[in-house]
Scaffold this motif. Structure first.
Motif, PDB file in Angstrom:
ATOM      1  N   ARG A   1      30.681 -45.417   4.455  1.00  0.00           N
ATOM      2  CA  ARG A   1      30.028 -46.680   4.133  1.00  0.00           C
ATOM      3  C   ARG A   1      29.573 -47.436   5.381  1.00  0.00           C
ATOM      4  NH1 ARG A   1      33.522 -50.640   0.644  1.00  0.00           N
ATOM      5  NH2 ARG A   1      33.266 -48.918  -0.862  1.00  0.00           N
ATOM      6  N   PRO A   2      30.412 -47.553   6.431  1.00  0.00           N
ATOM      7  CA  PRO A   2      29.954 -48.263   7.633  1.00  0.00           C
ATOM      8  C   PRO A   2      28.733 -47.620   8.282  1.00  0.00           C
ATOM      9  CG  PRO A   2      32.337 -47.989   7.666  1.00  0.00           C
ATOM     10  CD  PRO A   2      31.824 -47.152   6.541  1.00  0.00           C
ATOM     11  N   PHE A   3      28.647 -46.270   8.189  1.00  0.00           N
ATOM     12  CA  PHE A   3      27.494 -45.602   8.800  1.00  0.00           C
ATOM     13  C   PHE A   3      26.203 -45.921   8.042  1.00  0.00           C
ATOM     14  CE2 PHE A   3      31.190 -43.032   9.896  1.00  0.00           C
ATOM     15  CZ  PHE A   3      31.056 -42.956  11.268  1.00  0.00           C
ATOM     16  N   ILE A   4      26.307 -46.002   6.702  1.00  0.00           N
ATOM     17  CA  ILE A   4      25.126 -46.365   5.904  1.00  0.00           C
ATOM     18  C   ILE A   4      24.648 -47.770   6.272  1.00  0.00           C
ATOM     19  CG2 ILE A   4      24.300 -46.818   3.564  1.00  0.00           C
ATOM     20  CD1 ILE A   4      26.156 -44.623   2.584  1.00  0.00           C
ATOM     21  N   GLU A   5      25.594 -48.676   6.412  1.00  0.00           N
ATOM     22  CA  GLU A   5      25.221 -50.036   6.771  1.00  0.00           C
ATOM     23  C   GLU A   5      24.550 -50.070   8.145  1.00  0.00           C
ATOM     24  OE1 GLU A   5      28.747 -52.303   6.556  1.00  0.00           O
ATOM     25  OE2 GLU A   5      28.901 -52.227   4.355  1.00  0.00           O
TER      26      GLU A   5
ATOM     27  N   ALA B   1      19.778 -50.657  11.370  1.00  0.00           N
ATOM     28  CA  ALA B   1      18.906 -50.086  12.403  1.00  0.00           C
ATOM     29  C   ALA B   1      17.478 -49.984  11.900  1.00  0.00           C
ATOM     30  CB  ALA B   1      19.426 -48.709  12.822  1.00  0.00           C
ATOM     31  N   GLY B   2      17.315 -49.624  10.606  1.00  0.00           N
ATOM     32  CA  GLY B   2      15.966 -49.550  10.037  1.00  0.00           C
ATOM     33  C   GLY B   2      15.282 -50.904  10.006  1.00  0.00           C
ATOM     34  N   ASP B   3      16.039 -51.898   9.589  1.00  0.00           N
ATOM     35  CA  ASP B   3      15.475 -53.252   9.564  1.00  0.00           C
ATOM     36  C   ASP B   3      15.085 -53.706  10.966  1.00  0.00           C
ATOM     37  OD1 ASP B   3      15.861 -53.269   6.865  1.00  0.00           O
ATOM     38  OD2 ASP B   3      17.783 -54.368   6.963  1.00  0.00           O
TER      39      ASP B   3
ATOM     40  N   GLU C   1      10.926 -54.793  15.109  1.00  0.00           N
ATOM     41  CA  GLU C   1      10.410 -54.524  16.444  1.00  0.00           C
ATOM     42  C   GLU C   1       8.961 -54.035  16.386  1.00  0.00           C
ATOM     43  OE1 GLU C   1      11.595 -54.998  19.419  1.00  0.00           O
ATOM     44  OE2 GLU C   1      13.476 -55.877  18.726  1.00  0.00           O
ATOM     45  N   VAL C   2       8.675 -53.178  15.388  1.00  0.00           N
ATOM     46  CA  VAL C   2       7.301 -52.657  15.264  1.00  0.00           C
ATOM     47  C   VAL C   2       6.316 -53.784  14.951  1.00  0.00           C
ATOM     48  CG1 VAL C   2       5.783 -51.195  13.877  1.00  0.00           C
ATOM     49  CG2 VAL C   2       8.022 -50.342  14.625  1.00  0.00           C
ATOM     50  N   PHE C   3       6.673 -54.622  13.994  1.00  0.00           N
ATOM     51  CA  PHE C   3       5.779 -55.721  13.631  1.00  0.00           C
ATOM     52  C   PHE C   3       5.612 -56.708  14.786  1.00  0.00           C
ATOM     53  CE2 PHE C   3       6.797 -54.589   9.121  1.00  0.00           C
ATOM     54  CZ  PHE C   3       5.492 -54.285   8.747  1.00  0.00           C
ATOM     55  N   GLN C   4       6.697 -56.958  15.491  1.00  0.00           N
ATOM     56  CA  GLN C   4       6.584 -57.859  16.643  1.00  0.00           C
ATOM     57  C   GLN C   4       5.689 -57.265  17.712  1.00  0.00           C
ATOM     58  OE1 GLN C   4      10.549 -58.685  17.942  1.00  0.00           O
ATOM     59  NE2 GLN C   4      11.092 -59.913  16.112  1.00  0.00           N
ATOM     60  N   HIS C   5       5.839 -55.938  17.905  1.00  0.00           N
ATOM     61  CA  HIS C   5       4.989 -55.266  18.879  1.00  0.00           C
ATOM     62  C   HIS C   5       3.510 -55.354  18.466  1.00  0.00           C
ATOM     63  CE1 HIS C   5       3.747 -52.380  21.896  1.00  0.00           C
ATOM     64  NE2 HIS C   5       3.171 -51.640  20.936  1.00  0.00           N
ATOM     65  N   LEU C   6       3.270 -55.171  17.185  1.00  0.00           N
ATOM     66  CA  LEU C   6       1.888 -55.270  16.693  1.00  0.00           C
ATOM     67  C   LEU C   6       1.334 -56.692  16.889  1.00  0.00           C
ATOM     68  CD1 LEU C   6       2.092 -53.173  13.392  1.00  0.00           C
ATOM     69  CD2 LEU C   6       0.930 -52.558  15.509  1.00  0.00           C
ATOM     70  N   ASN C   7       2.130 -57.664  16.591  1.00  0.00           N
ATOM     71  CA  ASN C   7       1.662 -59.040  16.744  1.00  0.00           C
ATOM     72  C   ASN C   7       1.368 -59.355  18.208  1.00  0.00           C
ATOM     73  OD1 ASN C   7       1.823 -59.601  14.000  1.00  0.00           O
ATOM     74  ND2 ASN C   7       3.979 -60.277  14.143  1.00  0.00           N
TER      75      ASN C   7
ATOM     76  N   LEU D   1      14.631 -42.689   8.036  1.00  0.00           N
ATOM     77  CA  LEU D   1      15.736 -43.474   7.524  1.00  0.00           C
ATOM     78  C   LEU D   1      16.188 -42.949   6.165  1.00  0.00           C
ATOM     79  CD1 LEU D   1      17.607 -45.916   7.694  1.00  0.00           C
ATOM     80  CD2 LEU D   1      15.766 -47.296   6.708  1.00  0.00           C
ATOM     81  N   THR D   2      15.195 -42.666   5.317  1.00  0.00           N
ATOM     82  CA  THR D   2      15.524 -42.145   3.971  1.00  0.00           C
ATOM     83  C   THR D   2      16.219 -40.788   4.083  1.00  0.00           C
ATOM     84  OG1 THR D   2      13.603 -43.280   3.058  1.00  0.00           O
ATOM     85  CG2 THR D   2      14.606 -41.535   1.715  1.00  0.00           C
ATOM     86  N   SER D   3      15.736 -39.937   5.004  1.00  0.00           N
ATOM     87  CA  SER D   3      16.333 -38.594   5.185  1.00  0.00           C
ATOM     88  C   SER D   3      17.749 -38.699   5.706  1.00  0.00           C
ATOM     89  CB  SER D   3      15.476 -37.779   6.155  1.00  0.00           C
ATOM     90  OG  SER D   3      16.074 -36.541   6.408  1.00  0.00           O
ATOM     91  N   ALA D   4      17.974 -39.632   6.631  1.00  0.00           N
ATOM     92  CA  ALA D   4      19.323 -39.795   7.178  1.00  0.00           C
ATOM     93  C   ALA D   4      20.292 -40.244   6.105  1.00  0.00           C
ATOM     94  CB  ALA D   4      19.300 -40.793   8.325  1.00  0.00           C
TER      95      ALA D   4
END
Length: 453
Positions: free
Chosen positions: A311-315, A320-322, A327-333, A384-387
């Motif tokens: 359970r802790p690893f899923i969290e 990490a995905g969030d 980070e990606v959106f901030q980089h784009l902005n 993320l989904t695969s992990a």
């Protein structure tokens, strides 16, 4: 008719005995000589030889007279004897029947023995510091003795009985006579030319003359110079020679020498069995402790609720995905703002044609940036989904839901048919409980055969 002139051996011997007994000069004689080959019988009789430089006289002192002797007669002593001389009919030889015996100094052999003993002692031949230890498990044993006789036979029989794995080599040696000293020295030196672990040097019992070769200085020095540990086994228990003092270890008899040279196979087997039993007890106690610890672990919180393990690893993955998406959106902005600033700067500084070209380039870059950002977001989302799916697939509960089980033998997970055999008891853990089973047979996977997932 003439009578038979031939006498029987018995008749002639009796006649000779009567002559001896009738001679008054042989009834009460006083004789001085050196004792040799002394044997004290369990009955109390003493058998010995009385000698001087040229002659030898067999003698006996019966127990009734021997009890009056205040000292222990030993070979080499010079004694004063009173007795009578007669014939022993069974052997046909005359002998002295001693009635009394008194010591009168020592003989030549005994004096030579003591002189050599004192000389070698001063040279350090008998020091304990020079004694070499015997190996515990000798592989090759050298025997320096006569090739025939009771001594070599007793040694070989004892070695084969106690320690049959040892290799025995006999060095045929003269142990009596004029050539005995040279033969003994040569055999000891020859044995040192090979890689023997221990050497037995000796012979059976005999008179002091018979054993004298082992009282010679050359033999003593050969034993002292030997690189191989030497066990002396000369004569009987009461016989002592210079070789006994020089040797690394002295044995009372040839048989005792063989017993000292090798360990007892039976004793070794008992030690091994005792150690084996001790190891079994230790291992059994360890296994019992480990089983108890395993049972505690199996009922502990993590194993009782395996979903709490991952359970802790899923969290962490979700967070990490969030974080990655932010980070990606901030980089784009930040990229958009930078391009906007550049566009303004270009509009103020560059002619219209270059501005239009730059605008076109910016539009293309913007498009490519959007596409790259979109692809990056999608790829990260897929990873993320695969992990998450991989973690879910690795869950022991998920595996058991698909019909997989976990076999245990003696508390250990069975991963191969090499770990079990027919008749072994297994514990099979399933989704909803435990099955206790017994192995009927094992069938190895043939080449080219695949296991269905």
């Amino acid at each position: 008719m003439t009578s038979d002139p031939y006498l029987s051996v018995k008749a002639l011997t009796k006649y000779i005995k009567k002559k001896f007994d009738a001679d008054p000069h042989l009834r009460d004689v006083y004789v001085k000589g050196e004792l040799s080959n002394v044997k004290i019988h369990t009955s109390g009789h003493i058998y010995f030889t009385l000698k001087d430089n040229t002659s030898r006289l067999p003698a006996v002192m019966f127990a009734a007279n021997a009890r009056a002797v205040k000292f222990k007669p030993e070979s080499g002593m010079t004694v004063l004897i009173r007795g009578d001389v007669s014939v022993y009919e069974a052997s046909g030889q005359y002998q002295l029947y001693a009635q009394s015996m008194q010591p009168d100094g020592i003989g030549d052999y005994y004096l030579a023995f003591e002189q050599l003993k004192e000389k070698l002692s001063k040279e350090g031949f008998f020091n304990t510091a020079h004694k070499k230890p015997l190996p515990r498990f000798p592989e090759k044993i050298a025997i320096v003795t006569a090739p025939t006789g009771a001594a070599v036979r007793d040694i070989i029989i004892t070695l084969n009985r106690r320690y049959p794995m040892a290799k025995i080599t006999i060095f045929p040696t003269l142990v009596q006579g004029e050539q005995a000293v040279r033969s003994i020295v040569q055999s000891i030196q020859a044995a040192n030319g090979s890689d023997f672990d221990v050497m037995i040097v000796g012979r059976g019992g005999g008179s002091i003359e018979d054993l004298w070769a082992f009282n010679e200085e050359a033999v003593a020095r050969a034993i002292f110079d030997s690189q191989i540990p030497v066990i002396s086994a000369v004569g009987h228990e009461t016989d002592t020679t210079i070789a006994d003092f020089v040797a690394d270890l002295r044995a009372a008899t040839p048989t005792a020498a063989a017993e000292l040279a090798v360990p007892s196979r039976a004793d070794l087997l008992d030690k091994v069995l005792n150690q084996q039993s001790g190891m079994y007890r230790v291992i059994s106690n360890m296994l019992e402790r480990d089983k108890t610890a395993l049972r505690k672990l199996a009922t502990s919180m993590p194993f009782a609720y395996p979903d709490r393990l991952y359970r802790p690893f899923i969290e962490r993955v979700e967070r990490a995905g969030d974080s990655l998406q932010r980070e990606v959106f901030q980089h784009l902005n930040r990229s958009r703002e930078r391009f906007t600033n550049l566009d303004r700067q270009l509009a103020n500084r560059i002619p219209l044609q270059r501005i239009k070209q730059s605008q076109t380039d910016i539009a293309q870059l913007q498009k490519r940036l959007d596409q790259s950002a979109h692809i990056t977001v999608n790829n990260n989302r897929m990873n993320l989904t695969s992990a998450i799916r991989t973690l879910d697939a690795l869950s022991p509960l998920k595996l058991m839901e698909r019909g997989y089980t976990i076999p245990y033998k003696d508390g250990m997970v069975v991963k191969s048919i090499q770990q079990v055999k027919a008749g072994d008891d297994l514990t099979v853990t399933m989704q909803d409980g435990v099955v206790e089973a017994t192995v009927k047979n094992t069938i190895p996977k043939t080449e080219g055969e695949h296991t269905n997932g």
